[in-house]
Design an enzyme around this catalytic site. Sequence first.
Site, PDB file in Angstrom:
ATOM      1  N   LYS B  97       0.870  -1.169   0.000  1.00 56.89           N
ATOM      2  CA  LYS B  97       0.000   0.000   0.000  1.00 56.89           C
ATOM      3  C   LYS B  97       0.906   1.218   0.000  1.00 56.89           C
ATOM      4  O   LYS B  97       1.662   1.462   0.946  1.00 56.89           O
ATOM      5  CB  LYS B  97      -0.919   0.024   1.217  1.00 56.89           C
ATOM      6  CG  LYS B  97      -1.852   1.216   1.143  1.00 56.89           C
ATOM      7  CD  LYS B  97      -2.766   1.369   2.329  1.00 56.89           C
ATOM      8  CE  LYS B  97      -3.509   2.688   2.203  1.00 56.89           C
ATOM      9  NZ  LYS B  97      -4.061   3.121   3.473  1.00 56.89           N
ATOM     10  N   GLY B 185     -11.697   7.956   5.902  1.00 56.77           N
ATOM     11  CA  GLY B 185     -12.880   8.772   6.153  1.00 56.77           C
ATOM     12  C   GLY B 185     -14.146   7.984   6.421  1.00 56.77           C
ATOM     13  O   GLY B 185     -15.159   8.556   6.837  1.00 56.77           O
TER      14      GLY B 185
END
Lengths: 374, 256
Positions: B97, B185
């Site tokens: 990632k 988020g």
Amino acid sequence: MTIASNFIDCFSQYDWEEIKASIYQKNEKDVLTALYSTKRNLADFMALISPAAEPYLEQMAQISHQLTCERFGKTIQLFAPMYVSNECQNICTYCGFSFHNKLPRKTLSDQELLEEVAAIKKLGFQHILLVSGEANQTVNIQYFSNAIKLIRKHFANISIEVQPLEEGEYAQLQELGVYAVLVYQESYHRETYKTYHPKGKKSNFDYRLETPDRIARAGIHKIGLGVLLGLEDWRTESFFCALHLDYLQKTYWQSKYAISFPRMRPAEGIIEPNVIVNDRNLVQLICAYRLFNPDVELSISTRESEKFRESIIPLGATSMSAESKTNPGGYAVEKESLEQFEISDERSALIIEKIIKSKGYEAVWKDWQAMQPL
Amino acid sequence: MDQLIIADKKFNSRLLLGTGKFGSNAEMEDAILASGSEMVTVALKRVDLETDTEQIITHLQHPHLTLLPNTSGVRNAKEAVFAAQLAREALETNWLKLEIHPDPKYLMPDPIETLKATEELAKLGFIILPYIHADPVLCKRLEDAGTAAVMPLGSPIGTNKGLKAEVFLEIIIEQSRVPVIIDAGIGAPSDAAKAMEMGADAVLVNTAIAVAGDPSKMAEAFKLAVLSGRIAYEAKLGKISKFAAASSPLTAFLNE
């Protein structure tokens, strides 16, 4: 997940008969799902081109009208085709230029190109589509480069519809100012394709299928796709064309795309259509494309009748040719040379402009400014 | 629910978990197991490369779990490539990632450095999942560079504000040829369900689970939300809209 690196990889994952069966099995529920959806995918497109969608044509037209207005406004772009040659080494049994058609051939000289340009300019056109047959000995990249150099200062926007070229050749034409390249697969049915294109370089199905990849990689701004309506089942053909569009748009996301809808027209020495695509079918197809892809340009040629062309203006079309001649020299030099097909709407460009205005639309003659120095 | 496929690897869960911010490693492990997740991120900076003492990695040794090392902490492409190579060695995986945030306050991902790093790492054979802004053009550029997936943010990381970037995420999902994993988020299971209904291929959740009153229970809630959202997407949502009533039908000419 591996990403297809050319359209053949993507195309070979689909089976014609399975797709055809799937389209004809679509039901009312599939159509309603597609109609109510805000982002439509290929499955929705299949529903919208299916027989099950026929009762919903008016709803499709309303949505198509709305989407087209949102994206393009009330405008129709005008362009003229300029045939530069009817020489052709291909045998395409539906085409007036076919090699087996023993009629005198003509390729425009520099002087003749300029005479044609002057005649086309006089009609008001600023966007031009340069068209040829496929005669690689005489009408090749050298011929096209020369022709573009000669005509580019006279037009705001130049598109071409010629034989498939190599990537480097497209790049060369792009440098010279070619904005768009149109190359229709004619048929996505491999065997049918072979039947209609028995001889000549065009008989190579795969090479043609990969052409839009080459055009895109060469950095051409806009790519035009289409199938020749009349050769095979138009619904299945159109699925594959939409698949092609979808693949290209996702792969070459910096290019613009356009779809044309050539319906077979009478021409000297050619066969009858195998499949009849009637007006209702064509309206359904045009609206289905718009619902599937709000951004794609949809082009209607003078192959279509006066009434059809007038009525299609608010239904999703974004560009039209007008007062077209489909023979080299047809505007000024040699009005009686061999034409590719008989046009249906012969009215003048000025009358077409008036009709567009009467529908509450603006006829756009110029919508591009070349950024290359001449 | 159909499987999630990233770079030829198949996953039965569409929920990815981050491993930071938990009260303890044991709590983290419980939450991961409760979530049904099959891929978890682990910050390279938290992995002790020197000693073999009990640490985060020992709690992630489950056969169904794919470890996704992240480069959190790096500030540019050069550091990211270095971190990627360290991670490959330490964790014996070429999955990565990619996170580059030079901004320590909002941890906003740097698009230019991320693209550069993706180009280099793809050449080095990494399977790259970059954390990025919800920027549709950047997603296409990363695709061209050879990314295995894209991980656009829903809102600034750690804010639990949900899918503030919704309109851009919709465009990304529509255009993408690689899986789209919405990262950052996602504050509540309803956000995750919404993301999945929109057609996201997966979501990554960390803070919302790690700081919940009961992380394991919240992990289970997310598991169900992701599953529910995905099934709804596959079932095709019915949209509410009205057709305009045509005063002068557009297709009347066909009957003339």
